[in-house]
Design a protein around this motif. Structure first.
Motif, PDB file in Angstrom:
ATOM      1  N   ASP A  94       2.530 -21.527 -34.822  1.00  0.00           N
ATOM      2  CA  ASP A  94       3.065 -22.867 -35.091  1.00  0.00           C
ATOM      3  C   ASP A  94       4.506 -22.750 -35.578  1.00  0.00           C
ATOM      4  N   SER A  95       5.127 -23.909 -35.792  1.00  0.00           N
ATOM      5  CA  SER A  95       6.569 -23.904 -36.043  1.00  0.00           C
ATOM      6  C   SER A  95       6.946 -23.109 -37.293  1.00  0.00           C
ATOM      7  N   THR A  96       6.005 -22.943 -38.238  1.00  0.00           N
ATOM      8  CA  THR A  96       6.368 -22.183 -39.433  1.00  0.00           C
ATOM      9  C   THR A  96       6.381 -20.688 -39.166  1.00  0.00           C
ATOM     10  N   LYS A  97       5.639 -20.291 -38.147  1.00  0.00           N
ATOM     11  CA  LYS A  97       5.554 -18.844 -37.879  1.00  0.00           C
ATOM     12  C   LYS A  97       6.601 -18.395 -36.878  1.00  0.00           C
ATOM     13  N   ILE A  98       7.145 -19.359 -36.121  1.00  0.00           N
ATOM     14  CA  ILE A  98       8.135 -18.973 -35.120  1.00  0.00           C
ATOM     15  C   ILE A  98       9.441 -18.638 -35.815  1.00  0.00           C
ATOM     16  N   ASP A  99       9.929 -17.437 -35.526  1.00  0.00           N
ATOM     17  CA  ASP A  99      11.100 -16.935 -36.210  1.00  0.00           C
ATOM     18  C   ASP A  99      12.138 -16.593 -35.145  1.00  0.00           C
ATOM     19  N   PHE A 100      13.118 -17.496 -34.975  1.00  0.00           N
ATOM     20  CA  PHE A 100      14.069 -17.279 -33.877  1.00  0.00           C
ATOM     21  C   PHE A 100      14.926 -16.042 -34.095  1.00  0.00           C
ATOM     22  N   LYS A 101      15.119 -15.672 -35.372  1.00  0.00           N
ATOM     23  CA  LYS A 101      15.906 -14.469 -35.630  1.00  0.00           C
ATOM     24  C   LYS A 101      15.186 -13.244 -35.071  1.00  0.00           C
ATOM     25  N   LYS A 102      13.879 -13.230 -35.324  1.00  0.00           N
ATOM     26  CA  LYS A 102      13.091 -12.099 -34.825  1.00  0.00           C
ATOM     27  C   LYS A 102      13.026 -12.141 -33.296  1.00  0.00           C
ATOM     28  N   GLY A 103      12.843 -13.352 -32.778  1.00  0.00           N
ATOM     29  CA  GLY A 103      12.793 -13.499 -31.328  1.00  0.00           C
ATOM     30  C   GLY A 103      14.077 -13.018 -30.680  1.00  0.00           C
ATOM     31  N   LYS A 104      15.187 -13.364 -31.281  1.00  0.00           N
ATOM     32  CA  LYS A 104      16.481 -12.952 -30.732  1.00  0.00           C
ATOM     33  C   LYS A 104      16.615 -11.437 -30.763  1.00  0.00           C
ATOM     34  N   LYS A 105      16.189 -10.846 -31.879  1.00  0.00           N
ATOM     35  CA  LYS A 105      16.302  -9.399 -32.006  1.00  0.00           C
ATOM     36  C   LYS A 105      15.503  -8.705 -30.883  1.00  0.00           C
ATOM     37  N   LEU A 106      14.293  -9.202 -30.674  1.00  0.00           N
ATOM     38  CA  LEU A 106      13.450  -8.599 -29.638  1.00  0.00           C
ATOM     39  C   LEU A 106      14.014  -8.869 -28.249  1.00  0.00           C
ATOM     40  N   TYR A 107      14.469 -10.105 -28.039  1.00  0.00           N
ATOM     41  CA  TYR A 107      15.053 -10.454 -26.742  1.00  0.00           C
ATOM     42  C   TYR A 107      16.250  -9.548 -26.459  1.00  0.00           C
ATOM     43  N   ASP A 108      17.071  -9.301 -27.495  1.00  0.00           N
ATOM     44  CA  ASP A 108      18.263  -8.479 -27.300  1.00  0.00           C
ATOM     45  C   ASP A 108      17.931  -7.022 -27.003  1.00  0.00           C
ATOM     46  N   ILE A 109      16.715  -6.625 -27.307  1.00  0.00           N
ATOM     47  CA  ILE A 109      16.318  -5.269 -26.940  1.00  0.00           C
ATOM     48  C   ILE A 109      15.718  -5.249 -25.535  1.00  0.00           C
ATOM     49  N   TYR A 110      14.774  -6.164 -25.284  1.00  0.00           N
ATOM     50  CA  TYR A 110      13.940  -6.012 -24.092  1.00  0.00           C
ATOM     51  C   TYR A 110      14.368  -6.819 -22.879  1.00  0.00           C
ATOM     52  N   CYS A 111      15.081  -7.890 -23.051  1.00  0.00           N
ATOM     53  CA  CYS A 111      15.365  -8.744 -21.909  1.00  0.00           C
ATOM     54  C   CYS A 111      16.840  -8.801 -21.568  1.00  0.00           C
ATOM     55  N   ILE A 112      17.685  -8.485 -22.540  1.00  0.00           N
ATOM     56  CA  ILE A 112      19.109  -8.777 -22.400  1.00  0.00           C
ATOM     57  C   ILE A 112      19.774  -7.994 -21.266  1.00  0.00           C
ATOM     58  N   SER A 113      19.279  -6.768 -20.992  1.00  0.00           N
ATOM     59  CA  SER A 113      20.012  -5.989 -19.983  1.00  0.00           C
ATOM     60  C   SER A 113      19.897  -6.628 -18.611  1.00  0.00           C
ATOM     61  N   CYS A 114      18.863  -7.402 -18.355  1.00  0.00           N
ATOM     62  CA  CYS A 114      18.797  -8.120 -17.083  1.00  0.00           C
ATOM     63  C   CYS A 114      19.194  -9.588 -17.238  1.00  0.00           C
ATOM     64  N   HIS A 115      18.583 -10.273 -18.214  1.00  0.00           N
ATOM     65  CA  HIS A 115      18.744 -11.727 -18.259  1.00  0.00           C
ATOM     66  C   HIS A 115      20.004 -12.190 -18.969  1.00  0.00           C
ATOM     67  N   GLY A 116      20.680 -11.278 -19.660  1.00  0.00           N
ATOM     68  CA  GLY A 116      21.932 -11.648 -20.300  1.00  0.00           C
ATOM     69  C   GLY A 116      21.717 -12.331 -21.626  1.00  0.00           C
ATOM     70  N   LYS A 117      22.790 -12.358 -22.402  1.00  0.00           N
ATOM     71  CA  LYS A 117      22.726 -12.867 -23.764  1.00  0.00           C
ATOM     72  C   LYS A 117      22.277 -14.327 -23.804  1.00  0.00           C
ATOM     73  N   LYS A 118      22.774 -15.119 -22.848  1.00  0.00           N
ATOM     74  CA  LYS A 118      22.457 -16.538 -22.892  1.00  0.00           C
ATOM     75  C   LYS A 118      21.314 -16.907 -21.961  1.00  0.00           C
ATOM     76  N   GLY A 119      20.701 -15.924 -21.340  1.00  0.00           N
ATOM     77  CA  GLY A 119      19.618 -16.235 -20.423  1.00  0.00           C
ATOM     78  C   GLY A 119      20.108 -16.767 -19.099  1.00  0.00           C
ATOM     79  N   ASP A 120      21.393 -16.493 -18.791  1.00  0.00           N
ATOM     80  CA  ASP A 120      21.956 -17.022 -17.556  1.00  0.00           C
ATOM     81  C   ASP A 120      21.888 -16.020 -16.406  1.00  0.00           C
ATOM     82  N   GLY A 121      21.157 -14.936 -16.623  1.00  0.00           N
ATOM     83  CA  GLY A 121      21.018 -13.957 -15.545  1.00  0.00           C
ATOM     84  C   GLY A 121      22.225 -13.054 -15.404  1.00  0.00           C
ATOM     85  N   GLN A 122      23.060 -12.977 -16.431  1.00  0.00           N
ATOM     86  CA  GLN A 122      24.256 -12.141 -16.345  1.00  0.00           C
ATOM     87  C   GLN A 122      24.191 -10.984 -17.338  1.00  0.00           C
ATOM     88  N   GLY A 123      23.140 -10.182 -17.238  1.00  0.00           N
ATOM     89  CA  GLY A 123      23.009  -9.028 -18.125  1.00  0.00           C
ATOM     90  C   GLY A 123      23.904  -7.886 -17.682  1.00  0.00           C
TER      91      GLY A 123
END
Lengths: 183, 424
Positions: A94-123
């Motif tokens: 739920d909204s109290t457990k969702i932690d965008f800081k943590k999500g960003k940290k994980l995204y920046d490790i696992y998804c960023i090299s392909c999907h890019g920082k903004k999610g625009d597909g420019q990794g």
């Protein structure tokens, strides 16, 4: 006098002998008491000749669930499974457990090299033309269920990232991806 | 008759070249901008199509010859709807169980651009001379030569000393002309024998030198700093973590919540290498002074990695026949020490490079830190703990700060020097 000279020569020879031992970087160094250094139990990635492929680490027995571990994912890796997950799978955090800081940290490790920082597909991999055809999240009709499904199984050229993230972490990433899409 | 035939041939030739020109000009008129097309293709289609090879969808090089322009536009814009009305489309959809995304956002011009790109002749790849790919097997390994140099220097100093002694003796006697060489040497020896103080000095000198050598040798026993074993696959951290900026934890994903950092299983490699089956022309790595170029590296991926995971690159499917990749372990603490990655990476928040050195510049990993007890302890003495993040530490921080009368607490004061924390 003679003794002194002889002794020093012997000493010199000995030192040269010891220190000039070929210390190759390809071989581990000498050890004092190897039997206290080496593990008796099996190491994480060690060998175990009992098993056919020599690997000490085993997969869980099929159909079993380890204690405290996540439950199996029910949706199938097919187009129908994808559609079903897209329609009905919801984020259990739920909204109290969702932690965008943590999500960003994980995204920046696992998804960023392909999907890019903004999610625009420019990794980085896309910019260097190593891996092409990454969509912009904004162009895709995605829901939290479909994002989770895609992390679990991958989709076409995207591989599964389930082994690198725990269930909770996956949902944190899902929330962050939705935020990227909506901004 | 002959001439007629010839005439015929000529007219056919002109006709066909005319037709060719005509076709070409039509093509030109419908042709978009191949450069723009490339961009669009890379952004939208490259995930599923390549020009010369089937991936998820069929190879697209030269589709314009197979299908007409209107058909292609209809298909690309919304293939699902098109399949319902067109028999060819229905047939095309049978290509694979995967289905193609609809692209309503592409304009006719965009699609022409893309099609122009797909029918542009592929640029011939220039394969560079392979001289830099040769593997030589009997190259001598680098040795650590410093000690030899030191010894050499000492010998040199000794010789100088003897020479000086010789000079003094000669000056003292001052009768160089009358004696031949062997007599001169003899006189030097005599002088040396007579000088007891020099004997003493020499003895001390050698004892100290010997002790120093023996101890420095004993201290490095069991320390594997610089250890760099040969790995089964020429996997380069420089290319992955350095050039392509892949995060360390993408592959070493268990570092964040477990004792070990983990070596990635091959399915992680395949997240990228399902698509990247060959490297670019200018990709190369240097091991032991030997450069490996595209040819050798492609083999590493296609033969070694694909065999290990059982990936059939032609059929694009897994065969199910796998075999483990036997990476050689570099860092290896003794069994009587407990070291935990998550404690240092997640809790203390260290960058991997703090302990493992500049891994992102290494073509081949080596052990950067000594991994001795002194190394662990020194860092525990120096590291101050950030205790603002969680409530548990806040309380203990206050108590400890009171106890030691300091503002910040180092890991050593937290108990990072207690034997039982690392040995149990």
């Amino acid at each position: 006098m003679k003794r002194v000279i002889k002794n020093s020569i012997v000493l010199l020879a000995l030192i040269t002998l010891i220190t000039s031992c070929d210390k190759s970087k390809r071989k581990p160094n000498l050890q004092y008491m190897p039997n206290m250094y080496e593990s008796v139990s099996y190491d994480t990635y060690g060998e175990n000749s009992i098993y056919s492929n020599n690997m000490a680490s085993r997969l869980p027995v099929e159909g079993t669930v380890a204690r405290n571990s996540e439950l199996p994912y029910e949706y199938e890796n097919t187009i129908d499974g994808y559609k079903l997950a897209k329609a009905e799978l919801k984020n259990p955090l739920d909204s109290t457990k969702i932690d965008f800081k943590k999500g960003k940290k994980l995204y920046d490790i696992y998804c960023i090299s392909c999907h890019g920082k903004k999610g625009d597909g420019q990794g980085e991999l896309v910019k260097r033309e190593k891996f092409l055809g990454i969509p912009n999240y904004k162009d895709r009709d995605i829901t939290e269920g479909s994002i989770y499904h895609v992390i679990m199984y991958g989709l076409n050229m995207m591989g599964s990232h389930a082994s690198q993230l725990t269930e909770e972490e996956r949902w944190q990433v899902v929330a962050y991806v939705q935020q990227l899409k909506n901004n | 008759m002959k001439s007629v035939k010839k005439h015929n041939l000529i007219s056919r030739l002109t006709l066909s070249s005319l037709a060719f020109l005509f076709f070409f000009s039509i093509n030109l008129s419908a042709q978009g901008d191949a450069a723009k097309g490339k961009k669009l293709f890379n952004a939208n289609c490259a995930a599923c199509h390549k020009l010369d090879k089937k991936v998820v969808g069929p190879a697209l090089g030269g589709v314009t010859e197979k299908r007409d322009n209107a058909w292609l536009k209809a298909w690309i814009k919304d293939n699902a709807a098109f399949q319902k009305v067109d028999a060819d489309a229905k047939e095309a959809a049978a290509f694979s169980p995967a289905s193609m995304t609809a692209f309503p956002q592409l304009s006719d011009q965009d699609i022409d651009d893309i099609l122009a790109f797909t029918s542009a002749p592929p640029v011939k790849k220039v394969v560079k001379a392979t001289t830099d790919n040769v593997e030589s097997t009997n190259k001598p390994e680098n040795k650590d030569n410093t000690l030899t140099y030191i010894l050499g220097a000492i010998m040199f100093v000794m010789l100088l000393m003897i020479y000086n002694l010789y000079r003094t003796v000669i000056e003292m006697k001052d009768d160089t002309k009358s004696k031949n060489l062997s007599e001169q040497l003899k006189s030097v020896c005599d002088a040396f024998k007579a000088n007891k103080f020099l004997h003493f000095l020499l003895l001390i000198f050698f004892t100290l030198l010997g002790t120093w050598f023996v101890f420095s040798w004993l201290f490095q026993v069991g320390v594997d700093q610089g250890y760099q074993p040969i790995q089964p696959i020429k996997f380069s951290h420089k290319i992955h973590a350095g050039d392509n900026k892949i995060d360390c934890q993408y592959c070493h994903s268990s570092a964040k919540h477990s004792k070990t950092s983990g070596i990635p299983s091959a399915n992680v490699c395949m997240n990228c290498h399902k698509n990247i089956s060959e490297v670019a022309e200018d990709t190369k790595i240097v091991l032991d002074g030997i450069t490996y170029g595209k040819e050798a590296l492609d083999k590493e991926i296609q033969e070694k990695l694909y065999t290990a995971v059982g990936w059939d690159a032609d059929k694009l499917e897994y065969t199910g026949k796998t075999q483990p990749i036997e990476w050689v372990r570099v860092h290896n603490l003794s069994n009587f020490v407990y070291y935990n990655h998550s404690q240092h990476v997640t809790v203390a928040g260290f960058k991997c490079q703090k302990c493992h050195g500049p891994v992102e510049t290494m073509d081949e990993v080596y052990q950067f830190s000594p991994l001795t007890m002194g190394w662990c302890i020194n860092c525990h003495k120096d590291s101050e703990i950030d205790m603002t993040e969680n409530g548990y530490y806040k309380k203990i921080h206050e108590q400890l700060a009171n106890k030691y009368g300091v503002e910040k607490v180092t890991e050593a004061q937290m108990g990072g020097m207690e034997c039982g924390k690392c040995h149990y």
